[in-house]
Design an enzyme around this catalytic site. Structure first.
Site, PDB file in Angstrom:
ATOM      1  N   ARG A  64     -21.003  42.169  -1.685  1.00  0.00           N
ATOM      2  CA  ARG A  64     -21.659  40.896  -1.349  1.00  0.00           C
ATOM      3  C   ARG A  64     -20.959  39.749  -2.082  1.00  0.00           C
ATOM      4  NH1 ARG A  64     -25.677  39.140  -4.216  1.00  0.00           N
ATOM      5  NH2 ARG A  64     -26.776  41.119  -4.434  1.00  0.00           N
ATOM      6  N   TYR A 116     -23.456  21.352  19.610  1.00  0.00           N
ATOM      7  CA  TYR A 116     -23.665  22.751  19.991  1.00  0.00           C
ATOM      8  C   TYR A 116     -25.174  23.064  19.928  1.00  0.00           C
ATOM      9  CZ  TYR A 116     -23.465  27.824  19.713  1.00  0.00           C
ATOM     10  OH  TYR A 116     -23.666  29.145  19.926  1.00  0.00           O
ATOM     11  N   ASP A 191     -17.251  20.391  12.540  1.00  0.00           N
ATOM     12  CA  ASP A 191     -17.250  21.671  13.263  1.00  0.00           C
ATOM     13  C   ASP A 191     -16.000  21.655  14.139  1.00  0.00           C
ATOM     14  OD1 ASP A 191     -17.527  23.687  15.151  1.00  0.00           O
ATOM     15  OD2 ASP A 191     -19.691  23.430  15.369  1.00  0.00           O
ATOM     16  N   LYS A 216     -14.962  32.470  18.130  1.00  0.00           N
ATOM     17  CA  LYS A 216     -14.276  31.832  19.256  1.00  0.00           C
ATOM     18  C   LYS A 216     -12.748  31.974  19.112  1.00  0.00           C
ATOM     19  CE  LYS A 216     -18.535  30.663  20.101  1.00  0.00           C
ATOM     20  NZ  LYS A 216     -19.149  29.380  19.796  1.00  0.00           N
TER      21      LYS A 216
END
Ligand SMILES: *Cc1c(COP(=O)(O)O)cnc(C)c1O
Length: 416
Positions: A64, A116, A191, A216
């Protein structure tokens, strides 16, 4: 690295700065420290790492907090993003979640008005659950932000350019200059999912943080979900690392490996996808359809986009004037998969108002001038002629040509 003391993990090897052109750097992953000179960075599929003694702290102790495969990925991404440090998390939304945790209650966010869908949802949730207000502004006008900038309140300014699906462009350098002048404590966040670091690098344009949905273009094959955050300053990166370690959203070793493999072909994929997108846009414009694409000289912000990027990318949208016709086009194509998302090697088609943006209430979509008949195309790497022929057939069969005889030219070819 330690899971106990949440001090920032130090990258395993110093971040190499870019020396070659992008297409060279993106395929060149630094793996010098591999004991067997493996050509591909190994997947360290391990949750824990043994320590040499009770007080000896090794470089890694718990995945982690840090994992060697993730570190290699992060160093590579920092290099191609032009970031001081990059951090990889489990999705694009997770990246934004981490970033918005920098906002304290009472502080405010300023964001665009064509965001988005998932971003809108997260910002609405923050407002409801913590009273963190977001002002939505038209980011095509760089001065629209001025009345909302408050040095005591503004913490994040969140930009998307080009926006999706309306392809509106924001002048990152001008807006960032306004923010930094009036609000020294505010962070400009971009973004950059639509463009990828190959075509646009917000940190070099004045942004403080650039983030991506790695789902993406970065990965390119729709076979994983990931998010990437790049910071310009160490202090910001350290805060972001702290949150990732505290909340446990760091990217797992296998997905880190997949993303590291996928990103190597970013430049070659994007070149091909963009060249075809340019042809598709031209094809639709030649038939009288209203096209939204920053590579079209008819785009109202064509010059601005050219100034801040090195290409228009491979996502475009167009209007048919009729919802039924749009539905028939979307359902009539064979090569274009009906799917939300973009950035895959395969071409995709969708109706944003019915799919990716359906969570935005209809009246808000109307306010934001999001046409209900809009079709979005995300161009893949298939043969361009096959894609054009498939689209042409769907346009003809949909009856699109009947509207004001806009598509007469097209129908003659098909029916003969
Ligand atoms: C997909 C997307 C996101 C969210 O990323 P996920 O990986 O799906 O969580 C954020 N911003 C933009 C512009 C996107 O296209």
């Amino acid at each position: 690295m330690s899971a106990q003391v949440a001090s920032p993990a130090s990258p395993a090897s110093p971040i190499s700065t870019r020396r070659y052109r992008f297409a060279t750097e993106v395929v060149t992953v630094d793996n010098k420290d591999d004991p067997y000179n493996a050509a591909s960075v190994p997947i360290y599929q391990s949750a824990t790492f043994k320590q040499k003694g009770a007080n000896a702290e090794g470089e890694y102790d718990y995945s982690r907090s840090g994992n060697p495969t993730r570190t290699h990925l992060e160093n590579h991404l920092a290099k191609i993003m032009g970031a001081k440090r990059a951090l990889a998390v489990t999705s694009g939304m997770s990246a934004l979640d981490v970033i918005t945790r920098l906002v304290k209650s009472g502080e405010e966010i300023i964001a665009g008005d064509d965001l988005y869908g998932g971003t809108n949802r997260l910002l609405a949730f923050l407002q409801k659950s913590q009273g963190v207000k977001t002002h939505h502004i038209d980011t095509t006008n760089s001065d629209a932000i001025l009345p909302y900038l408050d040095p005591h309140k503004t913490r994040l300014v969140l930009l998307e350019t080009p926006t999706n699906p309306l392809i509106k462009i924001a002048d990152i350098p001008t807006i960032a200059a306004h923010v930094h002048e009036k609000c020294p404590n505010a962070l400009v966040v971009v973004d950059n999912t639509m463009m990828s670091p190959y075509l646009q690098r917000p940190l070099e344009l004045g942004a403080d943080i650039s983030y991506h949905s790695g789902t993406k273009y970065l990965s390119g094959h729709h076979d994983l979900m990931a998010g990437v955050i790049g910071a310009k300053e160490d202090a910001v990166a350290d805060q972001i690392y702290y949150i990732i370690n505290a909340t446990g959203c760091g990217l797992g070793p296998f997905d880190s490996w997949l993303l590291l493999r996928g990103v190597k072909t970013l430049a070659v994929r994007m070149d091909k996808q963009q060249a075809t997108a340019q042809r598709v846009a031209q094809f639709l414009e030649d038939r009288g359809l209203k096209v939204h694409y920053p590579g079209s000289t008819k785009h109202p912000q064509y010059e601005l986009h050219k100034r801040i990027s090195s290409g228009p990318g491979a996502v475009l949208s167009f209007e048919t004037g009729d919802i039924g016709i749009s539905e028939r086009i979307v359902e009539g194509t064979k090569l274009w998969g009906i799917s939300v998302s973009f950035g895959c090697v395969n071409s995709l088609i969708s109706m944003p108002c019915k799919m990716s943006h359906a969570s935005i209430p209809a009246h808000v979509r109307a306010e934001r001038a999001l046409p209900e008949d809009l079709i979005r195309l995300c161009v893949g790497i298939e043969d361009a002629d096959d894609l054009l022929e498939d689209l042409e057939t769907a346009l003809v069969n949909s009856g699109c040509l009947l509207i004001g005889d806009k598509l007469e030219k097209l129908s003659l070819e098909q029916q003969s």
